[in-house]
Design a protein around this motif. Sequence first.
Motif, short mmCIF file in Angstrom:
data_model
loop_
_atom_site.label_atom_id
_atom_site.label_comp_id
_atom_site.label_asym_id
_atom_site.label_seq_id
_atom_site.Cartn_x
_atom_site.Cartn_y
_atom_site.Cartn_z
N VAL A 159 -11.91 -3.44 4.97
CA VAL A 159 -11.50 -4.77 5.40
C VAL A 159 -12.67 -5.73 5.17
O VAL A 159 -13.79 -5.49 5.65
N THR A 160 -12.43 -6.80 4.46
CA THR A 160 -13.46 -7.80 4.17
C THR A 160 -13.68 -8.70 5.38
O THR A 160 -12.85 -8.73 6.31
N ARG A 164 -8.95 -9.38 4.91
CA ARG A 164 -8.07 -8.84 3.87
C ARG A 164 -8.52 -7.43 3.47
O ARG A 164 -9.65 -7.02 3.76
N VAL A 165 -7.63 -6.72 2.78
CA VAL A 165 -7.93 -5.36 2.34
C VAL A 165 -8.67 -5.45 1.01
O VAL A 165 -8.21 -6.11 0.07
N GLY A 166 -9.79 -4.74 0.94
CA GLY A 166 -10.55 -4.70 -0.30
C GLY A 166 -10.14 -3.52 -1.17
O GLY A 166 -9.56 -3.69 -2.24
N THR A 167 -10.44 -2.32 -0.71
CA THR A 167 -10.10 -1.11 -1.45
C THR A 167 -9.20 -0.25 -0.59
O THR A 167 -9.18 -0.37 0.65
N CYS A 168 -8.46 0.66 -1.26
CA CYS A 168 -7.55 1.56 -0.55
C CYS A 168 -7.73 2.96 -1.11
O CYS A 168 -7.85 3.14 -2.33
N TYR A 190 0.07 -6.97 1.57
CA TYR A 190 0.64 -7.56 2.77
C TYR A 190 -0.21 -7.41 4.03
O TYR A 190 -0.08 -8.23 4.96
N ALA A 191 -1.05 -6.40 4.09
CA ALA A 191 -1.76 -6.13 5.37
C ALA A 191 -2.80 -7.21 5.66
O ALA A 191 -3.50 -7.70 4.76
N ARG A 192 -2.89 -7.61 6.97
CA ARG A 192 -3.88 -8.57 7.43
C ARG A 192 -4.57 -8.01 8.69
O ARG A 192 -3.95 -7.34 9.51
N PHE A 193 -5.86 -8.35 8.83
CA PHE A 193 -6.67 -7.77 9.91
C PHE A 193 -7.53 -8.84 10.57
O PHE A 193 -7.84 -9.88 9.97
N ASN A 194 -7.91 -8.55 11.80
CA ASN A 194 -9.03 -9.25 12.43
C ASN A 194 -10.31 -8.56 11.97
O ASN A 194 -10.47 -7.34 12.20
N PRO A 195 -11.21 -9.28 11.30
CA PRO A 195 -12.38 -8.60 10.71
C PRO A 195 -13.27 -7.97 11.78
O PRO A 195 -13.24 -8.35 12.95
N PRO A 203 -18.55 -12.13 11.73
CA PRO A 203 -17.65 -11.28 10.94
C PRO A 203 -18.43 -10.46 9.92
O PRO A 203 -19.39 -10.93 9.31
N THR A 204 -18.03 -9.24 9.74
CA THR A 204 -18.69 -8.35 8.79
C THR A 204 -17.66 -7.41 8.20
O THR A 204 -16.48 -7.41 8.60
N SER A 205 -18.05 -6.61 7.24
CA SER A 205 -17.13 -5.67 6.59
C SER A 205 -16.82 -4.52 7.53
O SER A 205 -17.68 -4.10 8.32
#
Length: 217
Positions: A159-160, A164-168, A190-195, A203-205
């Motif tokens: 998660v960036t 958002r999703v970076g890699t899977c 489609y996925a969204r996150f609180n970083p 905020p960080t990775s």
Amino acid sequence: MAYADQQTSGNRIVAIILVGLIHVVVGYIFISGLAIEAVKKVAERVTTIDIEEPPPPEPEDEPPPPEQQQQQAPPPPVAPPPPISVAVNPPPIQTRPTIPPPAPPALVVPPPAPPAPPSQARGATTRDERRWAARIQENYPSRALREEIQGTVGVRVSVTPDGRVGTCQVTASSGSSILDEAACAGMQRYARFNPALDDAGNPTSGSYNTRITYRLN
């Protein structure tokens, strides 16, 4: 006739040479004799003079010691003057003030450090999970529908800082590559996150693990 003249001239030359040599010898003898006679005459004129040193003068008779003067009578005794006592001031007494020992340096105790603020670090969390999870289910792969393939896919996503999703990465396969690929594609779309946040709350990775189930109705 010529031979007789040459012989006569040769005899003359020899005679002349002999006569010259005789003159030289006689002259040398004559000169030597004169020199010897001159030396003898000079030696006769030189006379030896003996110089006699005069005898040392005889020591003169020492004058007789002067007669001892008659002893004079000693002068009458003189009484010494009485001693004069002079009062001498006693030396001044110097007093030194007692200097107290220096006080020990004061111990400066630094104030305690303020307590560290509580850490605000946390991991990434989902945001509107039901909505984007439903959209992933709606995009059921058409090939899997035709072949009636269903199953559950375990994924791990990065998660960036913007959520958002970076890699899977597939951590648990469903047994179908179609469903595995569809799960990662749906998460990235489609996925969204609180970083995630660091200790200061910035905020960080981060990362997030989840499972997606594909099931036919």
